[in-house]
Design a protein around this motif. Structure first.
Motif, PDB file in Angstrom:
ATOM      1  N   UNK A 145       0.833  -1.208   0.000  1.00 62.97           N
ATOM      2  CA  UNK A 145       0.000   0.000   0.000  1.00 62.97           C
ATOM      3  C   UNK A 145       0.868   1.258   0.000  1.00 62.97           C
ATOM      4  N   UNK A 146       1.857   1.293   0.874  1.00 63.76           N
ATOM      5  CA  UNK A 146       2.712   2.480   0.973  1.00 63.76           C
ATOM      6  C   UNK A 146       3.541   2.672  -0.303  1.00 63.76           C
ATOM      7  N   UNK A 147       4.004   1.593  -0.880  1.00 66.74           N
ATOM      8  CA  UNK A 147       4.775   1.678  -2.124  1.00 66.74           C
ATOM      9  C   UNK A 147       3.903   2.221  -3.253  1.00 66.74           C
ATOM     10  N   UNK A 148       2.661   1.750  -3.325  1.00 69.21           N
ATOM     11  CA  UNK A 148       1.748   2.202  -4.381  1.00 69.21           C
ATOM     12  C   UNK A 148       1.397   3.675  -4.207  1.00 69.21           C
ATOM     13  N   UNK A 180       2.614  -8.461  -7.469  1.00 66.66           N
ATOM     14  CA  UNK A 180       2.425  -7.659  -8.669  1.00 66.66           C
ATOM     15  C   UNK A 180       0.959  -7.434  -8.987  1.00 66.66           C
ATOM     16  N   UNK A 181       0.145  -8.485  -8.848  1.00 62.99           N
ATOM     17  CA  UNK A 181      -1.280  -8.353  -9.142  1.00 62.99           C
ATOM     18  C   UNK A 181      -1.976  -7.471  -8.112  1.00 62.99           C
ATOM     19  N   UNK A 182      -1.609  -7.619  -6.842  1.00 62.23           N
ATOM     20  CA  UNK A 182      -2.193  -6.770  -5.807  1.00 62.23           C
ATOM     21  C   UNK A 182      -1.827  -5.310  -6.056  1.00 62.23           C
ATOM     22  N   UNK A 183      -0.575  -5.068  -6.387  1.00 63.78           N
ATOM     23  CA  UNK A 183      -0.121  -3.705  -6.655  1.00 63.78           C
ATOM     24  C   UNK A 183      -0.850  -3.113  -7.854  1.00 63.78           C
ATOM     25  N   UNK A 184      -1.022  -3.920  -8.909  1.00 62.43           N
ATOM     26  CA  UNK A 184      -1.714  -3.436 -10.108  1.00 62.43           C
ATOM     27  C   UNK A 184      -3.174  -3.108  -9.805  1.00 62.43           C
ATOM     28  N   UNK A 188      -4.872   0.631  -9.960  1.00 63.56           N
ATOM     29  CA  UNK A 188      -6.036   0.963 -10.778  1.00 63.56           C
ATOM     30  C   UNK A 188      -7.122   1.630  -9.939  1.00 63.56           C
ATOM     31  N   UNK A 189      -7.370   1.081  -8.745  1.00 66.27           N
ATOM     32  CA  UNK A 189      -8.397   1.651  -7.862  1.00 66.27           C
ATOM     33  C   UNK A 189      -8.044   3.091  -7.470  1.00 66.27           C
ATOM     34  N   UNK A 190      -6.779   3.305  -7.106  1.00 67.33           N
ATOM     35  CA  UNK A 190      -6.374   4.630  -6.655  1.00 67.33           C
ATOM     36  C   UNK A 190      -6.332   5.634  -7.803  1.00 67.33           C
ATOM     37  N   UNK A 191      -5.917   5.189  -8.984  1.00 63.22           N
ATOM     38  CA  UNK A 191      -5.926   6.088 -10.149  1.00 63.22           C
ATOM     39  C   UNK A 191      -7.353   6.544 -10.440  1.00 63.22           C
ATOM     40  N   UNK A 192      -8.293   5.597 -10.406  1.00 57.32           N
ATOM     41  CA  UNK A 192      -9.703   5.955 -10.619  1.00 57.32           C
ATOM     42  C   UNK A 192     -10.188   6.924  -9.543  1.00 57.32           C
TER      43      UNK A 192
END
Length: 208
Positions: A145-148, A180-184, A188-192
């Motif tokens: 979460x923090x990295x993203x 990788x999938x969790x980060x992706x 996507x959720x945060x970008x939206x």
């Protein structure tokens, strides 16, 4: 014969029966061998199809990741603009002799610090864009979460959106997942969320 039937029931299609007799038992053995050959061939085709489908899924995931990188690029360009200007300005002052001695050393330190800041931002983006095979492992969800959020901070800042994090201490939420999938998915959720939030708004990220 009985042992062969038992192996077939367990999914083992190897080891054909070799009976020389030409009676009904020999015919049954021959049919069993033929059936095993057909099943083995179908199994090989299914495995090949599954491998091809997994490759397509991997390509789609990578394409999605690259599309996200494209969306992040403008925010990151904005984020590195300031440190680049600082580096250029301080470098000119040192090169022209405008500053000397201890003042020149201070400016050189600032150049190094800002260069490291730029390097970190670009490294985060490249790490996110890198193609990685799907692999489940033990990871820290809080760290992901923090990295993203660190990766998306330039985009949020450019849009005038702030983020608040409500997560437990690092290392307190381990999970067996594909990082990788969790980060992706989280990206996507945060970008939206960033794109849907009005300037001045706040996005709360909560893990409990």
């Amino acid at each position: 014969m009985a042992l062969k039937v038992k192996r077939i029931g367990q999914g083992d299609l190897t080891g054909p029966l070799r009976l020389k007799q030409r009676d009904e038992i020999g015919e049954v053995a021959s049919e069993l061998n033929a059936m095993c050959d057909q099943l083995a061939e179908k199994q090989r085709k299914l495995e090949a199809e599954m491998t091809a489908r997994l490759a397509v899924v991997d390509q789609l995931r990578h394409a999605d990741r690259l599309a996200t990188v494209g969306g992040l690029a403008s925010g990151i360009a904005h984020e590195i603009g300031t440190p680049l200007a600082v580096v250029a300005g301080r470098g000119k002052m040192i090169a022209s002799g405008e500053v000397t001695g201890e003042e020149a050393l201070d400016n050189a330190r600032i150049v190094v610090e800002q260069t490291q800041r730029i390097s970190k931002i670009i490294r985060q983006l490249l790490d996110f864009a890198r193609r990685r095979p799907a692999q489940k492992g033990r990871v820290d969800l809080v760290a992901i979460v923090r990295k993203t959020l660190a990766l998306l901070e330039p985009m949020a800042s450019k849009g005038g959106v702030s983020t608040r994090v409500h997560v437990p201490p690092p290392g307190s939420m381990p999970a067996d997942v594909d990082a990788g999938q969790i980060e992706q998915s989280l990206t996507n959720l945060l970008v939206n969320a960033i794109q849907a939030t009005a300037r001045g708004g706040t996005i709360d990220v909560i893990i409990d």
